[in-house]
Design an enzyme around this catalytic site. Structure first.
Site, short mmCIF file in Angstrom:
data_model
loop_
_atom_site.label_atom_id
_atom_site.label_comp_id
_atom_site.label_asym_id
_atom_site.label_seq_id
_atom_site.Cartn_x
_atom_site.Cartn_y
_atom_site.Cartn_z
N ARG A 1 9.18 43.24 -15.28
CA ARG A 1 10.22 43.24 -14.25
C ARG A 1 11.60 42.91 -14.81
O ARG A 1 11.74 42.16 -15.77
CB ARG A 1 9.91 42.19 -13.18
CG ARG A 1 8.45 42.08 -12.80
CD ARG A 1 8.22 40.85 -11.91
NE ARG A 1 6.82 40.45 -11.94
CZ ARG A 1 6.34 39.34 -11.40
NH1 ARG A 1 7.16 38.52 -10.79
NH2 ARG A 1 5.07 39.04 -11.48
N HIS B 1 14.55 39.85 -18.44
CA HIS B 1 13.37 40.62 -18.05
C HIS B 1 12.13 39.94 -18.60
O HIS B 1 12.20 39.18 -19.57
CB HIS B 1 13.46 42.07 -18.56
CG HIS B 1 13.25 42.21 -20.04
ND1 HIS B 1 12.02 42.40 -20.61
CD2 HIS B 1 14.14 42.17 -21.07
CE1 HIS B 1 12.15 42.49 -21.93
NE2 HIS B 1 13.43 42.34 -22.23
N CYS B 2 10.99 40.19 -17.95
CA CYS B 2 9.71 39.70 -18.45
C CYS B 2 8.89 40.91 -18.87
O CYS B 2 9.45 41.94 -19.22
CB CYS B 2 9.00 38.87 -17.39
SG CYS B 2 8.59 39.77 -15.88
N ALA B 3 7.58 40.81 -18.84
CA ALA B 3 6.74 41.90 -19.33
C ALA B 3 6.82 43.15 -18.46
O ALA B 3 6.62 44.26 -18.95
CB ALA B 3 5.29 41.43 -19.42
#
Length: 457
Positions: A29, A25-27
């Site tokens: 999504r 995951h990113c910030a």
């Protein structure tokens, strides 16, 4: 709907654990690589309460959740799937092939996103101290001032250590050795480049003068150095016998990379970073509003690619350069984000549909708070013309904040939260630019979007 239930439903709707090749995951999504994307029930996933949108990019099946909550959903997701978290670099490499420029941008993104909280904390303290000092509300010998001053500069002073730790993980090396290499480049025996006056100590090597200047606050010297270290590390582990590996390998790796980093990589990296910063400063000072118009009008297009976080490397270079020491790019990105929020609001008033409003309202608010993916992917791109309206608003707002020389003291915060890191003298013009971008984004979207326009998906 709880994070746990959402995670379980997403797992079921993407085809179960057996359909997941990797997950990260990113910030904002969930970034999944699926064995068979056709098995994913996209419409059903988009209908979940906590999901703001779904799209596929570079072989990744990306589910927009939102800042903060995505961490909790992901934790429940990997628990339910009984899989280990992959790095975003692993997920990227498991997806579709990318050209070298995309690969570089993605790598920079993966390195700098985890560092953002530290930079934001320092930037907030810097802004707070600036406000207190300008209004003579605190004495410089006050203990709180001294502590906050240390907090405001600490992340920039040890930035090479942070980059070394995260960069080594991304490049496949030992993070502790990466952090130690960062410590070498910020060692007290190397003069702090932030406080140096005229002249600096040097030593001679093979007829060359090697400046003994540290790399506090710099970006590119450490990026190149940690990449080089990971290459050396892999070679050393192949050569050194297993029985001596734990003793000899760290010594050889740090001795070799430390030497080359101080003698060659550091100076060349500093030259590269200074060159990029100087070129951007030249555009900022001479192209002025035109530069803001172009950058503000194209930023949301870059967000679609998912590599916009790679700009943090350049922004940190601006902040770490004693001659600049201000982030003049982030206000432009902020205007682009706010304009997409205004365009999303226009869809609500144009469509006057309860289902559209239920999706567009939280997405628009999210954009105003600095997270644009729900607005861009969930609403504006689905109707196309609102997205174009947002580009127009971002261009005009970007031109305004460049014209008025709006600056920020950190990276990562845009929209309303960005107020916390705007320089005190820029605050009024940031707010005006915010209003300009929002209103023009709203009006352009409202005018361009017919009432009967149907969503593409």
């Amino acid at each position: 709907m709880s994070e746990q239930k959402t995670a379980q439903q997403i797992l079921t709707l993407v085809g179960g654990p057996e359909n997941i090749a990797s997950a990260a995951h990113c910030a904002t999504r969930l970034r999944l690589v699926l064995n068979d994307t056709d098995k994913a029930q996209t419409a059903a996933i988009e209908a979940l309460d906590l999901v703001k949108g779904v799209f596929t990019n570079s072989g990744q099946y990306q589910i927009i959740i939102g800042s903060g909550i995505v961490n909790r959903v992901f934790a429940e997701f990997i628990k339910a799937a009984n899989i280990k978290e992959a790095s975003t670099a692993d997920v990227a490499s498991a997806g579709a092939n990318k050209n070298p420029l995309q690969a570089l941008a993605r790598t920079l993104s993966n390195i700098f996103v985890p560092i953002i909280p530290a930079i934001v904390a320092s930037g907030l303290c810097m802004g707070l101290l600036g406000f207190l000092k300008s209004n003579q509300m605190i004495a410089t010998d006050n203990l709180w001032y001294i502590i906050l001053d240390m907090v405001s500069s600490s992340a920039f002073i040890i930035l090479p250590i942070l980059i070394g730790f995260v960069g080594a993980k991304i490049f496949g090396g030992n993070p502790i050795l990466g952090a130690t290499l960062g410590g070498i480049l910020t060692h007290p025996d190397l003069v702090n480049a932030w406080t140096i006056g005229h002249g600096f100590p040097s030593t001679h090597f093979l007829g060359f003068d090697i400046g003994l200047v540290g790399y506090q606050g710099t970006v590119f010297p450490m990026l190149i150095a940690v990449w080089f270290m990971c290459k050396v590390e892999k070679i050393v582990h192949r050569i050194v016998p297993n029985t001596l590996d734990i003793i000899l390998s760290p010594f050889i790796i740090l001795a070799v990379t430390g030497f080359f980093s101080v003698v060659a990589i550091g100076p060349l990296g500093r030259l590269l970073g200074d060159g990029i910063s100087t070129a951007l400063l030249f555009l900022y000072q001479h192209a002025g509003p035109l530069a803001g118009l172009i950058f503000g009008g194209t930023y949301s297009l870059i967000v679609i690619t998912g590599v916009h976080h790679s700009f943090h490397a350049i922004e940190l270079g601006l902040l770490g350069d004693p001659k600049i020491a201000v982030n003049f790019l982030l206000p432009i990105w902020s205007m682009a984000n706010v304009a997409q929020g205004g365009a999303c609001f226009a869809v609500i008033f144009k469509k006057r549909d309860k289902k559209v409003t239920a999706l567009a309202l939280p997405s628009a608010i999210s954009a105003i708070l600095g997270i644009t993916e729900p607005a861009i992917f969930g609403v504006n791109l689905r109707y196309v013309r609102p997205f174009l309206g947002g580009l127009i608003g971002g261009a005009i707002g970007g031109a305004y904040v460049v014209w008025m020389k709006v600056g920020m003291t950190a990276v990562g915060l845009t929209g309303i939260p960005g107020l916390a890191i705007v320089r005190t003298e820029s605050m009024l013009h940031y707010i005006i630019g915010f209003a300009v971008a929002f209103v023009i984004g709203f009006l352009a979207s409202f005018v361009l979007t017919p009432k009967n326009t149907k969503a593409l998906a």
